[in-house]
Motif scaffolding. Sequence first.
Motif, PDB file in Angstrom:
ATOM      1  N   ASP A  13       8.542  -0.840 -11.979  1.00  0.00           N
ATOM      2  CA  ASP A  13       8.412   0.240 -10.993  1.00  0.00           C
ATOM      3  C   ASP A  13       7.033   0.293 -10.365  1.00  0.00           C
ATOM      4  O   ASP A  13       6.481   1.354 -10.103  1.00  0.00           O
ATOM      5  CB  ASP A  13       8.772   1.596 -11.619  1.00  0.00           C
ATOM      6  N   ARG A  14       6.472  -0.868 -10.140  1.00  0.00           N
ATOM      7  CA  ARG A  14       5.167  -0.906  -9.480  1.00  0.00           C
ATOM      8  C   ARG A  14       5.356  -0.657  -7.990  1.00  0.00           C
ATOM      9  O   ARG A  14       6.331  -1.130  -7.395  1.00  0.00           O
ATOM     10  CB  ARG A  14       4.504  -2.261  -9.712  1.00  0.00           C
ATOM     11  N   LYS A  15       4.420   0.072  -7.415  1.00  0.00           N
ATOM     12  CA  LYS A  15       4.553   0.423  -6.003  1.00  0.00           C
ATOM     13  C   LYS A  15       3.216   0.326  -5.291  1.00  0.00           C
ATOM     14  O   LYS A  15       2.188   0.716  -5.838  1.00  0.00           O
ATOM     15  CB  LYS A  15       5.033   1.877  -5.847  1.00  0.00           C
ATOM     16  N   ILE A  16       3.265  -0.193  -4.074  1.00  0.00           N
ATOM     17  CA  ILE A  16       2.132  -0.132  -3.162  1.00  0.00           C
ATOM     18  C   ILE A  16       2.699   0.413  -1.859  1.00  0.00           C
ATOM     19  O   ILE A  16       3.607  -0.180  -1.283  1.00  0.00           O
ATOM     20  CB  ILE A  16       1.534  -1.531  -2.881  1.00  0.00           C
ATOM     21  N   PHE A  17       2.217   1.547  -1.407  1.00  0.00           N
ATOM     22  CA  PHE A  17       2.737   2.079  -0.145  1.00  0.00           C
ATOM     23  C   PHE A  17       1.709   2.983   0.517  1.00  0.00           C
ATOM     24  O   PHE A  17       0.804   3.503  -0.136  1.00  0.00           O
ATOM     25  CB  PHE A  17       4.052   2.831  -0.363  1.00  0.00           C
ATOM     26  N   VAL A  18       1.867   3.136   1.851  1.00  0.00           N
ATOM     27  CA  VAL A  18       0.992   4.038   2.598  1.00  0.00           C
ATOM     28  C   VAL A  18       1.551   5.441   2.406  1.00  0.00           C
ATOM     29  O   VAL A  18       2.634   5.762   2.878  1.00  0.00           O
ATOM     30  CB  VAL A  18       0.962   3.671   4.095  1.00  0.00           C
TER      31      VAL A  18
ATOM     32  N   CYS B 188       5.712  -7.442   0.833  1.00  0.00           N
ATOM     33  CA  CYS B 188       4.547  -7.157  -0.004  1.00  0.00           C
ATOM     34  C   CYS B 188       4.667  -7.874  -1.343  1.00  0.00           C
ATOM     35  O   CYS B 188       5.717  -7.865  -1.984  1.00  0.00           O
ATOM     36  CB  CYS B 188       4.434  -5.652  -0.217  1.00  0.00           C
ATOM     37  N   LYS B 189       3.562  -8.519  -1.745  1.00  0.00           N
ATOM     38  CA  LYS B 189       3.566  -9.233  -3.026  1.00  0.00           C
ATOM     39  C   LYS B 189       2.716  -8.503  -4.065  1.00  0.00           C
ATOM     40  O   LYS B 189       2.319  -9.086  -5.070  1.00  0.00           O
ATOM     41  CB  LYS B 189       3.024 -10.656  -2.833  1.00  0.00           C
ATOM     42  N   LEU B 190       2.381  -7.247  -3.788  1.00  0.00           N
ATOM     43  CA  LEU B 190       1.656  -6.388  -4.718  1.00  0.00           C
ATOM     44  C   LEU B 190       0.281  -6.943  -5.103  1.00  0.00           C
ATOM     45  O   LEU B 190      -0.138  -6.846  -6.247  1.00  0.00           O
ATOM     46  CB  LEU B 190       2.484  -6.139  -5.987  1.00  0.00           C
ATOM     47  N   CYS B 191      -0.422  -7.567  -4.125  1.00  0.00           N
ATOM     48  CA  CYS B 191      -1.734  -8.128  -4.443  1.00  0.00           C
ATOM     49  C   CYS B 191      -2.824  -7.053  -4.505  1.00  0.00           C
ATOM     50  O   CYS B 191      -3.870  -7.266  -5.085  1.00  0.00           O
ATOM     51  CB  CYS B 191      -2.117  -9.195  -3.424  1.00  0.00           C
ATOM     52  N   ARG B 192      -2.554  -5.911  -3.905  1.00  0.00           N
ATOM     53  CA  ARG B 192      -3.434  -4.738  -3.963  1.00  0.00           C
ATOM     54  C   ARG B 192      -4.739  -4.889  -3.180  1.00  0.00           C
ATOM     55  O   ARG B 192      -5.671  -4.137  -3.385  1.00  0.00           O
ATOM     56  CB  ARG B 192      -3.754  -4.377  -5.421  1.00  0.00           C
ATOM     57  N   LYS B 193      -4.821  -5.892  -2.297  1.00  0.00           N
ATOM     58  CA  LYS B 193      -6.045  -6.035  -1.508  1.00  0.00           C
ATOM     59  C   LYS B 193      -6.211  -4.854  -0.564  1.00  0.00           C
ATOM     60  O   LYS B 193      -7.309  -4.371  -0.326  1.00  0.00           O
ATOM     61  CB  LYS B 193      -5.997  -7.331  -0.701  1.00  0.00           C
ATOM     62  N   CYS B 194      -5.085  -4.359   0.003  1.00  0.00           N
ATOM     63  CA  CYS B 194      -5.144  -3.261   0.964  1.00  0.00           C
ATOM     64  C   CYS B 194      -5.597  -1.970   0.295  1.00  0.00           C
ATOM     65  O   CYS B 194      -6.264  -1.148   0.906  1.00  0.00           O
ATOM     66  CB  CYS B 194      -3.786  -3.064   1.622  1.00  0.00           C
ATOM     67  N   VAL B 195      -5.252  -1.802  -0.980  1.00  0.00           N
ATOM     68  CA  VAL B 195      -5.589  -0.561  -1.674  1.00  0.00           C
ATOM     69  C   VAL B 195      -7.103  -0.381  -1.730  1.00  0.00           C
ATOM     70  O   VAL B 195      -7.632   0.685  -1.459  1.00  0.00           O
ATOM     71  CB  VAL B 195      -4.989  -0.554  -3.099  1.00  0.00           C
ATOM     72  N   THR B 196      -7.805  -1.480  -2.059  1.00  0.00           N
ATOM     73  CA  THR B 196      -9.260  -1.381  -2.152  1.00  0.00           C
ATOM     74  C   THR B 196      -9.902  -1.304  -0.775  1.00  0.00           C
ATOM     75  O   THR B 196     -10.972  -0.742  -0.625  1.00  0.00           O
ATOM     76  CB  THR B 196      -9.841  -2.592  -2.920  1.00  0.00           C
ATOM     77  N   GLU B 197      -9.211  -1.843   0.221  1.00  0.00           N
ATOM     78  CA  GLU B 197      -9.783  -1.872   1.567  1.00  0.00           C
ATOM     79  C   GLU B 197      -9.669  -0.511   2.258  1.00  0.00           C
ATOM     80  O   GLU B 197     -10.512  -0.149   3.065  1.00  0.00           O
ATOM     81  CB  GLU B 197      -9.049  -2.946   2.392  1.00  0.00           C
ATOM     82  N   CYS B 198      -8.637   0.264   1.966  1.00  0.00           N
ATOM     83  CA  CYS B 198      -8.364   1.513   2.696  1.00  0.00           C
ATOM     84  C   CYS B 198      -9.501   2.523   2.516  1.00  0.00           C
ATOM     85  O   CYS B 198      -9.820   2.913   1.392  1.00  0.00           O
ATOM     86  CB  CYS B 198      -7.053   2.125   2.223  1.00  0.00           C
ATOM     87  N   PRO B 199     -10.144   2.929   3.636  1.00  0.00           N
ATOM     88  CA  PRO B 199     -11.291   3.823   3.513  1.00  0.00           C
ATOM     89  C   PRO B 199     -10.918   5.256   3.132  1.00  0.00           C
ATOM     90  O   PRO B 199     -11.756   6.015   2.664  1.00  0.00           O
ATOM     91  CB  PRO B 199     -11.923   3.783   4.909  1.00  0.00           C
ATOM     92  N   THR B 200      -9.657   5.643   3.342  1.00  0.00           N
ATOM     93  CA  THR B 200      -9.286   7.029   3.049  1.00  0.00           C
ATOM     94  C   THR B 200      -8.403   7.154   1.818  1.00  0.00           C
ATOM     95  O   THR B 200      -7.916   8.233   1.511  1.00  0.00           O
ATOM     96  CB  THR B 200      -8.533   7.645   4.247  1.00  0.00           C
ATOM     97  N   ALA B 201      -8.195   6.056   1.114  1.00  0.00           N
ATOM     98  CA  ALA B 201      -7.322   6.051  -0.064  1.00  0.00           C
ATOM     99  C   ALA B 201      -5.919   6.527   0.287  1.00  0.00           C
ATOM    100  O   ALA B 201      -5.264   7.223  -0.486  1.00  0.00           O
ATOM    101  CB  ALA B 201      -7.903   6.888  -1.200  1.00  0.00           C
ATOM    102  N   ALA B 202      -5.472   6.159   1.493  1.00  0.00           N
ATOM    103  CA  ALA B 202      -4.126   6.551   1.912  1.00  0.00           C
ATOM    104  C   ALA B 202      -3.075   5.634   1.308  1.00  0.00           C
ATOM    105  O   ALA B 202      -1.912   5.998   1.228  1.00  0.00           O
ATOM    106  CB  ALA B 202      -4.025   6.530   3.428  1.00  0.00           C
ATOM    107  N   ILE B 203      -3.503   4.419   0.880  1.00  0.00           N
ATOM    108  CA  ILE B 203      -2.558   3.489   0.256  1.00  0.00           C
ATOM    109  C   ILE B 203      -2.601   3.710  -1.254  1.00  0.00           C
ATOM    110  O   ILE B 203      -3.663   3.642  -1.869  1.00  0.00           O
ATOM    111  CB  ILE B 203      -2.891   2.030   0.620  1.00  0.00           C
ATOM    112  N   LEU B 204      -1.450   4.001  -1.814  1.00  0.00           N
ATOM    113  CA  LEU B 204      -1.397   4.291  -3.244  1.00  0.00           C
ATOM    114  C   LEU B 204      -0.870   3.093  -4.013  1.00  0.00           C
ATOM    115  O   LEU B 204      -0.004   2.364  -3.537  1.00  0.00           O
ATOM    116  CB  LEU B 204      -0.478   5.485  -3.501  1.00  0.00           C
ATOM    117  N   GLU B 205      -1.396   2.906  -5.222  1.00  0.00           N
ATOM    118  CA  GLU B 205      -0.833   1.915  -6.142  1.00  0.00           C
ATOM    119  C   GLU B 205      -0.344   2.696  -7.353  1.00  0.00           C
ATOM    120  O   GLU B 205      -1.061   3.513  -7.915  1.00  0.00           O
ATOM    121  CB  GLU B 205      -1.875   0.865  -6.528  1.00  0.00           C
TER     122      GLU B 205
END
Lengths: 287, 444
Positions: A198-203, A251-268
């Motif tokens: 149940d891993r998730k990466i989403f805006v 999405c391959k769940l690499c989580r690069k976008c999570v660290t890049e997002c300046p507002t923490a809008a992308i959740l892991e």
Amino acid sequence: MSSIVLLTIIMLSALGLLSAVILYFVAQKFKVVEDPRIDIVTEVLPGVNCGGCGYTGCRAFAEALVKSTSFEGLNCPVGGADTMGKAAAILGRQALAVEPKVAVVRCNGSPANAARTSFYDGAVNCRVAHSLYGGTTGCQYGCLGCGDCVVACKFDAMYMDPVTELPVILDDKCVACGACVKACPRNIIELRKRNKKDRKIFVSCVNKDKGGPARKACKVACIGCGKCVKVCPYDAITMVDKLAFIDSYKCKLCRKCVTECPTAAILEIGFPIKEAKPAEPAEAETN
Amino acid sequence: MFKTFPKGGIHPPENKLTAGKPIVVLPAPLQVTVPVSQHIGAPATPMVEKGAAVKAGQVIAQAKGFVSANIHSPVSGKVSKIDTVVDTTGYKQTAIVIDVEGDEWVETIDRSKTLVRDVTMTREQIIERCQQCGLVGMGGATFPTHIKMTVPAGKKCDLLIINGVECEPYLTSDHRLMLEKGAEVLTGASIIMRALGVDSAVVGIEANKPDAIAHLTELAKGFKGVTVQSLKVKYPQGGEKQLIKACTGREVPSGGLPVDVGVVVQNVGTALAVYEAVQKNKPLMERVVTVTGRSVKNPGNFQVRIGTPVTALIEAAGGLPDDTGKVINGGPMMGKALAITDVPVTKGTSGIIMFPAESSKRAEVLPCIRCGKCSSACAMGLEPWLISVVSEKAMWDKAEQEKITDCMECGACAYTCPAKRPLLDYIRLGKSTVIRMARERISK
């Protein structure tokens, strides 16, 4: 005296016989021919009539299954591959592999993140609130918090968090029937591919405003900066109307976008906590 | 015996605190925000660009389609931006923001106060002028006036009713207009009479405005075919269908329009706007707003430019009282609470009411006990408890059968409900859904 009794018996017997004959012919004339397999398939379906398959209920879906030539586009999200396999065995067809899905709430506008600017005391119903005004925060896209989705959920897979004032989805109970998606007047809830563990990466935002107003309304809003789009190695992220969207199938769940997002809008969600890594060997030593 | 409508109705406390306060003309603010959608129908298309110099009365947004209205610049100055702003509904929409510089009006507008009584224009010219000047119904529904003035082919109209009822508690803007600009209002009425081709007009006024009744009755002697009808004080008498029933005894059929029974209803404010548009060539760029409330320091009736921020109005009335719990845009019965006060005044803003916190909160909702108070209060003869429940349960077909679309959202049902059920909230939802579904059906 006995003649009256006898007469009654004869009369009623004759009437009964006559009715039976008439009914027999009527039944022959108006006989409804129904495929017996519909009943059998209905038996293996979950029987909750949630409408997640797109049909009015389980029986209607069973009819559709029996009439169909292939299972293309037909799926019971509640029963999943198991149920579809049973139905396929009954009908002697090939069950198609369908990837399981899960519902995701794309708003993180808790009071801590999005300051409340007004107070709503009308009818506790998201549709009513949505038709009346923009919402208690400065964001006109976010969750209204009246819980229409929770009412719509037939599987007890949702509840309203009293602190964040947002709905929470219990992944293990969610069957992705889509009732909450339909109930939400603001299209916040989305059905996404269910990943392992149940891993998730989403805006977690649906705000289509420009960066300034979006950020002003909510600390964790998507400001449409496009950094995630650039960093994504799999082209899974698209930017429409100043709002990023991650395609859960790319999405391959690499989580690069999570660290890049300046507002923490992308959740892991569902990933092991990163800080725990150096602590692990220490734990092993003590053991 | 005063006339009234026979079915339903309530009598909430009138609270006309500002009835004795003359209209105060407020100077133009430093900046105005003019939304492009201030009317029912398609939003207007902006015609100016950022940095453009505009004069007061100049068209800045052109009507798009038939049911739409032009928007004029209410001030002179420079367009600072065209952007999305939060309007009175709390949703964002396109608006033209103008920085005010001086007060220069378009030359063709006659700014003198002299009364011009002689109507020289023909029917078509009047309707065209109203369309150009962006007139909409000033009672709050903001339906484009030129459409209402055009009698559909095959229909016959024989009476004009001027709506001076103002049955909403607190509001007094129409009352003051009748007192201060009575002659202009009646001239406006005779202009509308000519546009409709009718010989008689009735001004309906509730009995709680005896000064307005006396004043207009006196003035009406000088206007051919115009009479004043005093009406019993009862909410929602200002509703179009109720007013027609009260004044003429005619009943508009379910789903029909007033013109089906040969009547057209126009608000007092609209009559004045028609006068100004036709006789003075002045577009709709100002309106009178009642700013009031029990604890407001200086409640009053203010004439402001469209686009003036509500905060400026509240400031003029002595600032926001400390105990304010709710600020309502419109009347207390039909108006909607504002989520933020930094919103512009639009063509439909009739009042700003500030309610103290303790009287603004809704009470706890209890189960319906089927007492039937809402049914007896409903002026349209509907069963509010039923249509609200079927709306809540999303039974749209049943809601349509029960004539939910005849509801005019007056709120009398929710007002009388002893269980404090949010009847109107659900009925509004049901009504808008049923109307949308019916439209989709037609377009299919």
